[in-house]
Scaffold this motif. Structure first.
Motif, PDB file in Angstrom:
ATOM      1  N   ASP A  57       0.819  -1.203   0.000  1.00  0.00           N
ATOM      2  CA  ASP A  57       0.000   0.000   0.000  1.00  0.00           C
ATOM      3  C   ASP A  57       0.857   1.258   0.000  1.00  0.00           C
ATOM      4  N   GLY A  58       2.160   1.101   0.149  1.00  0.00           N
ATOM      5  CA  GLY A  58       3.054   2.247   0.123  1.00  0.00           C
ATOM      6  C   GLY A  58       4.495   1.810   0.284  1.00  0.00           C
ATOM      7  N   GLY A  59       5.420   2.608  -0.270  1.00  0.00           N
ATOM      8  CA  GLY A  59       6.837   2.328  -0.118  1.00  0.00           C
ATOM      9  C   GLY A  59       7.357   1.273  -1.070  1.00  0.00           C
ATOM     10  N   ARG A  60       8.549   0.782  -0.755  1.00  0.00           N
ATOM     11  CA  ARG A  60       9.208  -0.227  -1.587  1.00  0.00           C
ATOM     12  C   ARG A  60       9.722  -1.359  -0.701  1.00  0.00           C
ATOM     13  N   VAL A  61       9.810  -2.546  -1.285  1.00  0.00           N
ATOM     14  CA  VAL A  61      10.352  -3.694  -0.582  1.00  0.00           C
ATOM     15  C   VAL A  61      11.236  -4.476  -1.541  1.00  0.00           C
ATOM     16  N   ASP A  62      12.264  -5.079  -0.993  1.00  0.00           N
ATOM     17  CA  ASP A  62      13.204  -5.889  -1.764  1.00  0.00           C
ATOM     18  C   ASP A  62      13.247  -7.267  -1.119  1.00  0.00           C
ATOM     19  N   PHE A  63      13.243  -8.322  -1.933  1.00  0.00           N
ATOM     20  CA  PHE A  63      13.273  -9.665  -1.362  1.00  0.00           C
ATOM     21  C   PHE A  63      13.997 -10.623  -2.295  1.00  0.00           C
ATOM     22  N   ALA A  64      14.521 -11.680  -1.713  1.00  0.00           N
ATOM     23  CA  ALA A  64      15.148 -12.741  -2.486  1.00  0.00           C
ATOM     24  C   ALA A  64      14.273 -13.978  -2.401  1.00  0.00           C
ATOM     25  N   LEU A  65      14.075 -14.629  -3.539  1.00  0.00           N
ATOM     26  CA  LEU A  65      13.316 -15.872  -3.611  1.00  0.00           C
ATOM     27  C   LEU A  65      14.125 -16.855  -4.439  1.00  0.00           C
ATOM     28  N   GLU A  66      14.411 -18.010  -3.836  1.00  0.00           N
ATOM     29  CA  GLU A  66      15.243 -19.013  -4.530  1.00  0.00           C
ATOM     30  C   GLU A  66      16.522 -18.362  -5.051  1.00  0.00           C
ATOM     31  N   ARG A  67      17.125 -17.527  -4.171  1.00  0.00           N
ATOM     32  CA  ARG A  67      18.435 -16.888  -4.403  1.00  0.00           C
ATOM     33  C   ARG A  67      18.412 -15.809  -5.491  1.00  0.00           C
ATOM     34  N   GLU A  68      17.262 -15.416  -5.985  1.00  0.00           N
ATOM     35  CA  GLU A  68      17.180 -14.321  -6.956  1.00  0.00           C
ATOM     36  C   GLU A  68      16.444 -13.148  -6.327  1.00  0.00           C
ATOM     37  N   ARG A  69      17.013 -11.930  -6.451  1.00  0.00           N
ATOM     38  CA  ARG A  69      16.428 -10.765  -5.793  1.00  0.00           C
ATOM     39  C   ARG A  69      15.387 -10.098  -6.691  1.00  0.00           C
ATOM     40  N   HIS A  70      14.363  -9.556  -6.020  1.00  0.00           N
ATOM     41  CA  HIS A  70      13.286  -8.846  -6.697  1.00  0.00           C
ATOM     42  C   HIS A  70      12.993  -7.574  -5.901  1.00  0.00           C
ATOM     43  N   GLY A  71      12.473  -6.578  -6.579  1.00  0.00           N
ATOM     44  CA  GLY A  71      12.084  -5.342  -5.919  1.00  0.00           C
ATOM     45  C   GLY A  71      10.771  -4.841  -6.482  1.00  0.00           C
ATOM     46  N   VAL A  72       9.958  -4.240  -5.630  1.00  0.00           N
ATOM     47  CA  VAL A  72       8.665  -3.711  -6.067  1.00  0.00           C
ATOM     48  C   VAL A  72       8.308  -2.548  -5.160  1.00  0.00           C
ATOM     49  N   GLY A  73       7.598  -1.583  -5.724  1.00  0.00           N
ATOM     50  CA  GLY A  73       7.191  -0.430  -4.935  1.00  0.00           C
ATOM     51  C   GLY A  73       5.893   0.154  -5.437  1.00  0.00           C
ATOM     52  N   VAL A  74       5.364   1.088  -4.663  1.00  0.00           N
ATOM     53  CA  VAL A  74       4.129   1.783  -5.018  1.00  0.00           C
ATOM     54  C   VAL A  74       4.496   3.157  -5.553  1.00  0.00           C
ATOM     55  N   PRO A  75       4.000   3.537  -6.733  1.00  0.00           N
ATOM     56  CA  PRO A  75       4.307   4.854  -7.279  1.00  0.00           C
ATOM     57  C   PRO A  75       3.854   5.969  -6.337  1.00  0.00           C
ATOM     58  N   ARG A  76       4.546   7.090  -6.397  1.00  0.00           N
ATOM     59  CA  ARG A  76       4.171   8.216  -5.539  1.00  0.00           C
ATOM     60  C   ARG A  76       2.746   8.677  -5.831  1.00  0.00           C
ATOM     61  N   ALA A  77       2.381   8.655  -7.086  1.00  0.00           N
ATOM     62  CA  ALA A  77       1.026   9.039  -7.474  1.00  0.00           C
ATOM     63  C   ALA A  77       0.275   7.794  -7.928  1.00  0.00           C
ATOM     64  N   GLY A  78      -0.754   7.442  -7.208  1.00  0.00           N
ATOM     65  CA  GLY A  78      -1.552   6.293  -7.605  1.00  0.00           C
ATOM     66  C   GLY A  78      -1.151   5.029  -6.875  1.00  0.00           C
TER      67      GLY A  78
END
Length: 295
Positions: A57-78
């Motif tokens: 619902d806000g901000g960004r998070v980074d995580f590793a799954l099966e040793r591969e990293r991923h990142g996702v975040g919520v845009p400032r607008a919307g």
């Protein structure tokens, strides 16, 4: 206000656990609902026996799954239209990326909500950009939250919640079926699997490395640890701690006192439980339990 706790290499990690709210709804297929906001937190590598369905619902998070990293975040607008899906039995971690942290809502779904055959597709593409799916997940969270706040009985709104979950599961199957990611092959028969079965069987009482090596055929301890880590992405002790935390979460939401949960979940005492619970969940066992009762 933040709570200071030691991080790696002597660093201090401030965990802000305002609005942490967890509960077990009377809806088949949903093991736990978890809402939280963290400004600075890092989850250690762990596994769940549930599917983890998360929206930000806000901000960004980074995580590793099966040793591969991923990142996702919520845009400032919307709002974001991305849903995160992590399969059971696969090691992952997570951490904040910016000072603003992140806000998330999670549904922990029983392992049989989705077929194990979909694990490979989820590992290959854990970030599902799907506005329809996200809206369905959002709607289910709203319904579950309203029911919890109103302290409604086990049958209140249950049919609607089950219906919403059925459409979410259908959408997930549609998104995952037919994908051609790198095939995920779960560990087969071998030392790693046998040790995992042994750890699961000795969840509460635990087992020493010497006992494990003797049971498994007097293999060399370091070889056993390497084989397990290669199979599951984390060392045996970290796997065992994570499984104990899962057990503790369920007992706390069922109404058991933290002091009793410690022993029932395999921890030495309440302080031992609290120390590991903070690392894995971002709050104390007592606050986690109170959040479920508060609604």
């Amino acid at each position: 206000m933040g709570e200071a706790c030691p991080g790696r290499a002597g660093a201090v990690l401030y965990v802000v656990d305002v609005s942490v709210h967890a509960w077990h709804p009377p809806v088949p297929g949903i093991a736990e609902v978890f809402h939280a906001r963290f400004t600075a937190h890092a989850y250690p590598a762990h596994v769940h026996d549930t599917w983890t369905l998360m929206v930000l619902d806000g901000g960004r998070v980074d995580f590793a799954l099966e040793r591969e990293r991923h990142g996702v975040g919520v845009p400032r607008a919307g709002a974001s239209d991305t849903v995160i899906l992590l399969p059971p039995g696969v090691a992952h971690d997570g951490r904040t990326v910016t000072e603003a942290g992140f806000r998330k809502r999670v549904l922990y779904l029983d392992g049989d909500v989705l077929a194990p055959a979909l694990t490979g597709a989820a590992v290959g593409s854990p970030l599902l950009r799907d506005a329809v799916l996200r809206e369905r997940v959002h709607g289910l969270h709203l319904l579950l939250g309203e029911a919890a706040s109103a302290h409604e009985g086990p049958t209140a709104e249950r049919l609607e919640a089950e219906s919403r979950l059925a459409f979410i599961a259908q959408r997930l199957r549609e998104r995952l079926t037919g994908r051609q990611p790198e095939p995920y092959v779960p560990p087969g028969a071998g030392l790693g699997v046998r040790l995992r079965e042994l750890l699961d069987a000795r969840l509460v009482e635990g087992i020493t490395l010497a006992e494990a090596t003797a049971v498994l055929g007097h293999v060399h301890p370091t070889h056993l640890i390497r084989v397990f880590r290669q199979a599951y992405g984390l060392p045996p002790h970290a796997y065992l701690t994570g499984r104990r935390i899962e057990a503790a979460r369920r007992l706390l939401l069922a109404g058991m006192a933290p002091a009793e949960v410690a022993g029932a979940a395999g921890f030495y005492d309440q302080a031992h439980l609290t120390r590991h619970f903070r690392r894995h969940v971002g709050t104390t066992p007592a606050r986690f339990a109170r959040s479920g009762r508060a609604g």
